[in-house]
Write an enzyme that holds these catalytic residues in place. Structure first.
Site, PDB file in Angstrom:
ATOM      1  N   GLN A 283      59.917  78.451   0.881  1.00  0.00           N
ATOM      2  CA  GLN A 283      60.898  79.384   0.345  1.00  0.00           C
ATOM      3  C   GLN A 283      61.808  78.696  -0.656  1.00  0.00           C
ATOM      4  OE1 GLN A 283      62.824  82.262   2.896  1.00  0.00           O
ATOM      5  NE2 GLN A 283      62.165  81.148   4.693  1.00  0.00           N
ATOM      6  N   GLY A 284      62.194  79.420  -1.670  1.00  0.00           N
ATOM      7  CA  GLY A 284      63.186  78.920  -2.622  1.00  0.00           C
ATOM      8  C   GLY A 284      64.377  79.849  -2.674  1.00  0.00           C
TER       9      GLY A 284
ATOM     10  N   SER B 103      67.996  78.942  -0.919  1.00  0.00           N
ATOM     11  CA  SER B 103      69.281  78.237  -0.997  1.00  0.00           C
ATOM     12  C   SER B 103      69.347  77.308  -2.199  1.00  0.00           C
ATOM     13  CB  SER B 103      69.497  77.405   0.271  1.00  0.00           C
ATOM     14  OG  SER B 103      69.717  78.237   1.366  1.00  0.00           O
TER      15      SER B 103
ATOM     16  N   SER C 277      61.890  74.571   3.728  1.00  0.00           N
ATOM     17  CA  SER C 277      61.051  74.084   4.832  1.00  0.00           C
ATOM     18  C   SER C 277      59.598  74.040   4.377  1.00  0.00           C
ATOM     19  CB  SER C 277      61.179  75.011   6.047  1.00  0.00           C
ATOM     20  OG  SER C 277      62.500  74.975   6.523  1.00  0.00           O
TER      21      SER C 277
ATOM     22  N   GLU D  27      62.150  87.664   8.338  1.00  0.00           N
ATOM     23  CA  GLU D  27      62.505  86.381   8.932  1.00  0.00           C
ATOM     24  C   GLU D  27      63.413  86.573  10.146  1.00  0.00           C
ATOM     25  OE1 GLU D  27      64.388  83.724   6.174  1.00  0.00           O
ATOM     26  OE2 GLU D  27      63.855  81.956   7.351  1.00  0.00           O
TER      27      GLU D  27
ATOM     28  N   ASN E 277      74.216  82.515  11.810  1.00  0.00           N
ATOM     29  CA  ASN E 277      74.549  83.571  12.774  1.00  0.00           C
ATOM     30  C   ASN E 277      75.920  84.178  12.484  1.00  0.00           C
ATOM     31  OD1 ASN E 277      72.106  82.956  13.836  1.00  0.00           O
ATOM     32  ND2 ASN E 277      72.828  82.655  15.945  1.00  0.00           N
ATOM     33  N   GLU E 278      76.791  83.408  11.834  1.00  0.00           N
ATOM     34  CA  GLU E 278      78.106  83.961  11.483  1.00  0.00           C
ATOM     35  C   GLU E 278      77.925  85.096  10.465  1.00  0.00           C
ATOM     36  OE1 GLU E 278      77.498  80.631  11.878  1.00  0.00           O
ATOM     37  OE2 GLU E 278      78.539  80.756  13.810  1.00  0.00           O
TER      38      GLU E 278
END
Lengths: 392, 360
Positions: free
Chosen positions: A130-131, A133, A167, A250, A375-376
């Site tokens: 994945q690209g 962040s 990842s 996801e 999670n925030e």
């Protein structure tokens, strides 16, 4: 629909289970036999396993047959996953592609894109990362700065910028990601979803060692990387919606099937029982945590069946995916935290050829509340979209 | 595999929700707080809809349905903190009476009439089969029928049924006066005996499982009511020039409780099905349901009070009506910790992988 509530799988679904179980019993390597997929050697070993599965059409059972699947439904996929995790078969090195990009390709891709990208994804010949962040855009994904400009001379798009925390990025062949195509538009507009060959000139991959010392993720640098129009997924400048579909997969049903957790929770009870035999007094102090972790996994299984039924009846999963992500990531941590407590002073033993699946699992579980949107941020989504609270 | 309710079940739920929205308002709850002994018209309205007799056989004037049909209605009862004993009467007493009613004891001979009185007249029962002699039993004060358990001198488990006329009940105060706690003053006699021995033991264990699921369903409704009130208040209450619900600290409290509730829900529904079908792991499912629902209820209660701030701590604000019921039900028929302990015992004694989804 007036079909009565019934949690039993049908005979056909059970026949499918039996077939999957038989195949896995005769093909899957023993548990943890392959080297870690976050090493060059392990990555290739896991790719070979993907090829072996694909050869007998077990790598992507829910896809249509023309792309290498078996064309079975969501429930059969869940059954397959139960068998896969029961067999303790290898982690899926192709997971970013098959579980995240593929559903997005089915929803937004052209027939040509599906035909081009899905079959090599199913066989493990092309593995995706994945690209999303960037160094200055993590939770605030709409703040990305990597750009793509249209060039008639190049006959496509020219990408420039930096992505990080990809990842599998150290060894993957392809990357899907968001780039800014209209710098003047509002943040969430003017973004486009690209499929990028990491062998393209101008791409530099820099592996990042993780806290366990392995190179599980990577930074990706793009310097004037040319990407043809055919590798734009969805509409130009509308990539945010496409990316949200991927993120929904996801966080929602597709990436983390419950079997991963119910199997780990079952092994946790085994571990607890061994602990009781060795040191009953100390082990019993973990009783409540072990039971809670087992229940968390069971609640996730039931919740998934509940959601799957809704999806099969034509419903969709929206902000509920955020609640789901909070639950599975916390469940994974609860299971592994309880296991380390049962192991006690033995828990830290690691490395030098010592197989420490609980500690490795714990380290992996720690990433869960961070990746796929912290999670925030998911709690904000739950509060705003499920409870209707005002945006802050 | 089809984990969803039928349109008919959802329609019944909607009808009950409508009825209770009218007949069980918070003003009605306050009336019940003042005089818990008044039996309001809504109990008869519920009986008229078939809700009270839902589990009674059709021959006795009931609907002959099970827990899967009942859980959604119990959730509605929880949502309005219904004071009347729907769980005790419909989820517990009727199935227990039916189960042991085929026996030859004098009480068994009266079972048919009792069940018919539930279905046709809204007879209200209290079930304290998990309580020790001398313990307070919820709903016993004012019940038409009290079902209790005892152990004979030789250790044989027994189930007894006491007609209101035949038993003195000392009222016991509760934080939630609509719980109508009472201490039955009684001694087991051959006339009160409904069943004994292994059959009674099985029936008692099934009653405890059904109670875990039924009370769990009530807790779901209570949690939803509490979170709904808290979210509405957070949208409206302004501090620092903006609604408090726009602050992440407040959002995250509510979101955490909401997630717990969303995952408790399928545990309760799944356990209701497991008990109706009689799967081998139905007791385990009941424990998961009650443990999860108790935690969800307690967290919703804690968060709802905190989000309301000082006003939530007043008698005037309605929140306490739902808090008190939640606190009581979270402990009734086994706390979350009790059920986790029971679950772990069962896991150590049997299979550790999910059994419920396999073909029976």
């Amino acid at each position: 629909m007036d079909q009565p509530l019934d949690l039993r799988f049908t005979d056909a679904e059970e026949a499918f289970r039996a077939e999957a179980r038989r195949w896995l019993a005769s093909h899957a390597p023993p548990p943890r036999a392959l080297p870690s997929l976050d090493t060059a050697e392990g990555f290739e070993a896991h790719r070979s396993w993907e090829r072996e599965m694909a050869a007998d059409r077990w790598s992507v059972v829910s896809w249509p047959e023309e792309y290498g699947g078996r064309g079975v439904g969501l429930l059969e996929w869940l059954v397959f996953e139960e068998e896969y995790w029961r067999a303790e078969a290898p982690l899926r090195v192709s997971q970013n592609g098959i579980f995240l990009l593929a559903p997005t390709l089915f929803e937004f891709g052209t027939a040509e894109q599906r035909a081009r990208f899905l079959p090599p994804m199913a066989t493990g010949d092309e593995i995706w990362c994945q690209g999303w962040s960037e160094p200055d855009a993590g939770s605030d994904l709409a703040g990305i700065r990597s750009r793509a400009r249209r060039s008639d001379a190049e006959g496509g798009w020219v990408l420039t910028g930096q992505k990080t925390w990809a990842s599998r990025g150290a060894f993957a062949e392809w990357c899907f990601g968001l780039f800014r195509t209209d710098p003047d538009a509002e943040r969430h507009r003017g973004l486009t979803y690209f499929l990028v060959d990491l062998a393209s000139p101008g791409v530099t991959v820099r592996p990042i060692p993780q806290l366990d010392g392995e190179t599980g993720f990577a930074e990706l640098f793009f310097e004037e990387v040319v990407v043809p129009d055919a590798q734009v997924l969805g509409e130009v400048d509308r990539g945010w919606n496409v990316a949200m579909a991927t993120a929904g997969s996801e966080r929602g049903l597709s990436l983390r099937s419950p079997a991963r957790y119910t199997e780990a929770a079952g092994r946790l009870v085994d571990l607890y029982q061994h602990g009781l035999a060795r040191d009953p007094e100390r082990t019993r102090r973990s009783a409540d945590a072990v039971a809670q972790a087992w229940m968390d996994a069971e609640a996730y299984r039931l919740h998934t069946l509940w959601t799957a039924t809704r999806v099969l009846e034509g419903g969709s999963v929206g902000a509920e995916a955020s609640a789901n992500k909070i639950h599975w990531s916390e469940t994974d941590l609860a299971i592994h935290r309880a296991a380390l407590a049962v192991l006690g002073p033995e828990a830290e033993v690691h490395g030098g050829g010592v197989d420490a699946p609980w500690l490795d699992g714990f380290l992996f579980a720690l990433a869960g509340p961070i990746y796929a949107g912290t999670n925030e941020v998911q709690r904000n989504v739950v509060a705003e979209r499920l409870l209707g609270l005002p945006r802050g | 595999m089809h984990f969803a309710f039928t349109d008919q079940q959802l329609g019944f739920r909607d009808a009950v929700r409508q009825l209770l929205a009218k007949e069980c308002t918070t003003a009605d709850l306050r009336t019940a707080y003042e005089d818990p002994s008044a039996r309001p018209a809504r109990w008869h309205s519920l009986a008229g809809l078939g809700v009270v007799g839902l589990t009674a056989p059709e021959a006795a004037g009931g609907l002959g349905l099970g827990l899967v049909d009942l859980v959604l209605l119990l959730e509605e009862a929880g949502r309005v903190a219904l004071p009347e004993p729907l769980t005790d009467t419909t989820a517990l007493a009727v199935p227990l009476l039916v189960e042991l009613g085929a026996g030859t004891t004098p009480a068994a001979g009266r079972v048919g009439a009792w069940i018919e009185a539930v279905a046709r007249g809204g007879l209200a029962a209290a079930v304290g089969t998990d309580r020790a002699p001398g313990d307070a039993v919820a709903g016993a004060d004012g019940a038409d029928l009290v079902v209790l358990a005892s152990v004979a001198a030789d250790g044989t488990p027994e189930v007894h049924v006491l007609d209101a006329g035949a038993v003195a009940v000392e009222p016991v105060p509760s934080l939630d006066p609509t719980r109508r706690l009472g201490r039955p003053v009684w001694s087991p006699t051959s006339d009160t005996l409904l069943g004994s021995g292994p059959e009674a033991a099985t029936a008692l264990s099934r009653t405890a499982d059904r109670a875990a699921v039924a009370v769990g369903a009530e807790l779901l409704g209570l949690a939803e009511a509490l979170l709904g009130r808290a979210a509405a208040y957070a949208k409206e209450r302004q501090q620092f020039g903006r609604p408090i619900g726009s602050f992440q600290a407040v959002k995250h409290l509510l979101a955490g409780a909401q997630v717990r509730l969303e995952f408790a829900r399928p545990c309760v529904y799944g356990a209701a099905w497991a008990l109706d079908v009689g799967t081998p792991d139905s007791s385990r499912a009941a424990s998961v349901a009650k443990a999860y629902a108790s935690e969800a209820g307690l967290e919703a209660a804690r968060v709802a009070l905190q989000v309301h701030g000082a006003i939530g701590y007043t008698w005037e604000c309605d929140v306490h009506l739902f808090l008190k019921r939640t606190w009581a039900l979270a402990e009734a028929w086994g706390s979350a910790a009790d059920h986790r302990a029971r679950l772990l015992d069962s896991l150590l004694a049997g299979p550790r992988r999910p059994q419920g989804s396999a073909t029976a």
